[in-house]
Design an enzyme around this catalytic site. Sequence first.
Site, PDB file in Angstrom:
ATOM      1  N   CYS A 118      28.792  39.937  76.256  1.00  0.00           N
ATOM      2  CA  CYS A 118      30.208  39.220  76.009  1.00  0.00           C
ATOM      3  C   CYS A 118      30.427  38.084  76.708  1.00  0.00           C
ATOM      4  O   CYS A 118      29.053  37.366  77.344  1.00  0.00           O
ATOM      5  CB  CYS A 118      31.270  40.144  76.321  1.00  0.00           C
ATOM      6  N   THR A 119      31.302  37.271  76.889  1.00  0.00           N
ATOM      7  CA  THR A 119      31.293  35.966  77.517  1.00  0.00           C
ATOM      8  C   THR A 119      31.006  36.069  79.088  1.00  0.00           C
ATOM      9  O   THR A 119      30.060  35.384  79.509  1.00  0.00           O
ATOM     10  CB  THR A 119      32.580  35.296  77.176  1.00  0.00           C
TER      11      THR A 119
END
Length: 452
Positions: free
Chosen positions: A315-316
């Site tokens: 994810c980020t």
Amino acid sequence: MALFIPPFVKLSRVSAAPVALVTLASANLNPSFGRLHLAMGRCSDGFANSSKLSTLASPSPSPGLAQSLQTHSPRSISRPTASFQRDSASALLPENAPSAPPLVVVSFYKFADFPDYVDFKQPLKDFCEAMRVSGGIIIAPEGINGSICGSRESVQRVVDFIQSDSRLNGLRMVESPVSPEEEAIHHGHTSRSPLGAGEDAPFRWDHVRVKLKKEIVSFGDPLVSPIERVGTYVTPKEWNALIDDPDTIVIDVRNTYETRIGKFKGAVDPRTSAFREFPDWVDNQFQLSDSDDQSANENPGSSTPRNLPRVAMYCTGGIRCEKASSFLLSKGFKEVYHLEGGILKYLEEISEPESRWEGECFVFDKRVSVEHGLVPGSFKLCYGCKEPVSDEDMKSPLFEPGVTCPHCHASKSEEEKERARARQRQFAAWGVIGGPDKGQKKPSRSDAARKI
């Protein structure tokens, strides 16, 4: 004349030379402070300059908090009173610009057993305001998640303040640069006119929000606890070998508005509109049932009857993967890996020729997207749906600045569009929403009479 930059215009990235900063890994927060989307998912607004220096002590401070309040007490800290000029575009910087410290942006998170989280809210907010640190923080029974901005010294003192509670020690962080243009806009604020730089300021020094939530990242399953178990962390340097293995299923746990502008080569996109949809996607994708879940929890050491694959997730900034990996382990998966520091850390450490990343990475702040080296990307933000738009999107007849874009035009009612147009007219006229008297008490009739 003051410089006005519409909300849909992206600052040039030509001179976006990185300023030495510290940015913590919360690129997946859930806040959107004013116009600011932070790395927690999507968080909300908060502002107001405050000088509540005498209210730092909480009636029931959490363990370690009383000592921290004594160690980091801001009572003796003087607030800068530098004057600013705004007669021209070049006057965005303060008169004493050479002495203005470079900004540090920090996004952070930590899963922890934090049942007395409510007691931490006001002391933390007061300390951030005293340090002239802005941004947003979420605290919950499961820990803390936030993104803040200020001078290196002030941000470090806030981080130290948070980590003085032993349960929150060891925040997970990742670095990210701020361009000189964004610094100039940020410093356009003054204590006399906190709206001086309009809503284009990446962070406002009088703008900090500490919010209480049930979760620091919304997942919707209270039984999933990264405090108890998570998958195996994989460093950016080890990531390529893992995802190049054909026996590894690579899953992007972000949402569709993020994945459509960039993802790792060959990654599976669940096409979720919210992180809360991820559990259902897993159950459907791998044909899992409640009995599988119960068996995995009752016999964590036993092999499951289903031949579940090796999974690598990203994810980020890493926070969503912690919950997602904990969830997969509870479902009986044995080999669960996730990218340490998230995409941001990967783009910072891995050179473009070696990279498996394709496209740009959506971030929850005014940069909108970043590329390798964390250089600001090419995407802008649609303020109608808060999703990224490309130059091509902005050429579409469905794009209306501040109102709609091709991704949200069909879903917006005419009433919603009219409200957005009215809001955009305010911004175009004054540089802020609500007009020049925003945040000021409107004069009463008696006040007007006294002036006559």
